[in-house]
Scaffold this motif. Structure first.
Motif, PDB file in Angstrom:
ATOM      1  N   GLY A 195       0.818  -1.206   0.000  1.00  0.00           N
ATOM      2  CA  GLY A 195       0.000   0.000   0.000  1.00  0.00           C
ATOM      3  C   GLY A 195       0.845   1.246   0.000  1.00  0.00           C
ATOM      4  N   SER A 227      -8.335  -5.052  -1.780  1.00  0.00           N
ATOM      5  CA  SER A 227      -9.536  -4.698  -1.020  1.00  0.00           C
ATOM      6  C   SER A 227      -9.387  -5.079   0.443  1.00  0.00           C
ATOM      7  CB  SER A 227     -10.742  -5.419  -1.619  1.00  0.00           C
ATOM      8  OG  SER A 227     -11.915  -5.114  -0.931  1.00  0.00           O
ATOM      9  N   TYR A 281     -14.943  -0.673  -4.182  1.00  0.00           N
ATOM     10  CA  TYR A 281     -14.441   0.666  -3.910  1.00  0.00           C
ATOM     11  C   TYR A 281     -14.860   1.103  -2.504  1.00  0.00           C
ATOM     12  CZ  TYR A 281     -14.020   0.782  -9.009  1.00  0.00           C
ATOM     13  OH  TYR A 281     -13.695   0.494 -10.309  1.00  0.00           O
ATOM     14  N   VAL A 308      -3.726   4.008   1.788  1.00  0.00           N
ATOM     15  CA  VAL A 308      -4.435   3.224   0.786  1.00  0.00           C
ATOM     16  C   VAL A 308      -3.708   1.904   0.592  1.00  0.00           C
ATOM     17  CG1 VAL A 308      -5.365   5.227  -0.412  1.00  0.00           C
ATOM     18  CG2 VAL A 308      -3.170   4.300  -1.109  1.00  0.00           C
ATOM     19  N   GLN A 309      -4.476   0.866   0.232  1.00  0.00           N
ATOM     20  CA  GLN A 309      -3.932  -0.472   0.041  1.00  0.00           C
ATOM     21  C   GLN A 309      -4.150  -0.895  -1.402  1.00  0.00           C
ATOM     22  OE1 GLN A 309      -4.821  -2.138   4.545  1.00  0.00           O
ATOM     23  NE2 GLN A 309      -6.411  -2.302   3.021  1.00  0.00           N
ATOM     24  N   PHE A 310      -3.298  -1.796  -1.871  1.00  0.00           N
ATOM     25  CA  PHE A 310      -3.382  -2.255  -3.253  1.00  0.00           C
ATOM     26  C   PHE A 310      -4.286  -3.468  -3.416  1.00  0.00           C
ATOM     27  CE2 PHE A 310       1.128  -0.399  -3.530  1.00  0.00           C
ATOM     28  CZ  PHE A 310       0.611   0.876  -3.740  1.00  0.00           C
ATOM     29  N   TYR A 325      -9.439  -1.094  -0.249  1.00  0.00           N
ATOM     30  CA  TYR A 325      -8.373  -0.235  -0.760  1.00  0.00           C
ATOM     31  C   TYR A 325      -8.068   0.925   0.177  1.00  0.00           C
ATOM     32  CZ  TYR A 325      -9.112  -2.911  -4.985  1.00  0.00           C
ATOM     33  OH  TYR A 325      -9.203  -3.941  -5.871  1.00  0.00           O
TER      34      TYR A 325
END
Length: 395
Positions: free
Chosen positions: A90, A117, A157, A113-115, A119
């Motif tokens: 992330g 889910s 999302y 933020v993470q790469f 995210y």
């Protein structure tokens, strides 16, 4: 090279692994032509980009700015900045800001933020301010401000709850729409002006829910809409719109007017096959040689097909009732009348003996052929008989 800009890239790999042990991307002097960004009031955009990667961690810095042309010194500089750091899992966005003549947007605080889910690792908000008079896409004035609150979610999302408000707003209609009302453009009525605008809703992908959408127009008329849309399926699950007031009279041809209108409409279904139903009431409608009339219309249909259409017109103690259907196509319009009754003091004077249709066919540019089935309108010792074909405006 990209757009004549020099970008330097270097990487060093170890004997094992597919990711580099070290890497860098440098562009110390980036230039993007203002014409490419559709910013004629500004000089070219200048900026820089640097990204470093080492032992599975990275740091990214990017900034860009453009100054207004000398003849537009009243405009603020255009700026964008981003600073982030992270690893293979992330990134930590420490700051993100966009500043343009028509838009200012900035994160309320740093965000993780993470790469994969979910995210978004924690809640974060974006503060947005817009000056509609400075955006380049359509003619408008007024200011819009609001907040978008992002929350972590297990879906595709993050969820996004938004609230926006605006005041002293106006939108200029395209010239072809203004010409729909005779002399509208000459009377300066091709502008929709509002005192205030309020929006409140939430996006939980793929469902977009508008809990509140309200507009107060300059004459005090009000319009509102609320509903739910599936963005992915491109369908309206449910939506309801309302309008009340006298706004819209300015677009009527000369000689036509009304005091007040009330509209309610319900919408559902796919965007390209939208189902709709509703009711429209118009108080004190006036036309040449016509007493003030109260009009009431109810309909049900899909797109431009109206299989159910009812119209009531009342003036004094006289009432005209009509029921039928209508269909609009690019080259043909058809109106079917199943019932047509004229009443006075509640008693029928004339009634339709059998249904009829009027068909309008576009034969050439600005030339229409009109076919009218035989019309037999009868009552007591009164009768009206009509039928015919004509080509408008030639004969």
């Amino acid at each position: 090279f990209w757009l004549t800009n020099r970008i330097e890239m270097a990487a060093r790999f170890d004997r094992s692994g597919i990711l580099p042990a070290r890497a860098r991307v440098l562009a110390n002097s980036l230039t993007i032509p203002a014409a490419r960004l559709k910013l004629p009031e500004y000089q070219d955009l200048h900026g820089s980009l640097s990204a470093y990667w080492e032992t599975n961690r990275f740091v990214l810095d990017a900034d860009a700015a453009a100054l207004p042309q000398t003849q537009f010194t009243n405009l603020p500089p255009l700026e964008a900045k981003l600073h982030a750091a992270g690893d293979t899992n992330g990134a930590w966005i420490e700051s993100a800001r966009i500043s343009a003549p028509w838009l200012r947007a900035e994160l309320s605080h740093s965000a993780r933020v993470q790469f994969a889910s979910p995210y978004l690792a924690e809640p974060v908000a974006a503060i947005v301010e817009a000056d509609l008079s400075r955006q380049p896409w359509f003619a408008a004035r007024g200011r819009l401000s609001g907040k978008i609150q992002f929350e972590p979610a297990a879906g595709k999302y993050p969820t996004a709850a938004f609230t926006f408000s605006g005041e002293a707003m106006s939108f200029r209609l395209p010239s072809e729409m203004a010409r729909a009302g005779t002399g509208a453009a000459e009377r300066g009525t091709n502008v929709i002006a509002a005192k205030s605008l309020d929006l409140l809703g939430q996006l939980v992908w793929p469902q977009l829910k508008l809990a509140k959408g309200e507009v107060v127009l300059v004459d005090g008329s009000t319009a509102s809409v609320h509903g739910r849309v599936d963005v992915e399926q491109k369908t309206v699950a449910e939506a309801r719109a309302r309008f009340e007031g006298g706004y819209g009279r300015q677009w009527l041809p000369s000689g036509l007017a009304y005091e007040r209108a009330r509209l309610t409409a319900n919408l559902s279904g796919p965007w390209d096959q939208l189902n709709h139903s509703g009711e429209l009431e118009v108080e004190a409608f006036r036309a040449p040689r016509l007493n003030p009339t109260r009009l009431k219309t109810r309909w049900q249909g899909r797109q431009l097909q109206l299989p159910e259409l009812q119209i009531t017109a009342t003036a004094g103690d006289s009432t005209l009732l009509a029921a039928g259907a209508a269909a609009w196509g690019p080259d043909s319009k058809q109106i079917q009348v199943r019932a047509l009754t004229l009443q006075q003091a509640g008693q029928p004077l004339l009634e339709l003996a059998r249904p009829f249709a009027a068909i309008f066919t576009n034969q050439a540019a600005n030339t229409w052929r009109v076919h009218l089935d035989p019309v037999d309108w009868q009552g007591g010792n009164r009768a009206v008989h009509l039928a015919g074909d004509l080509t408008w405006p030639n004969q």
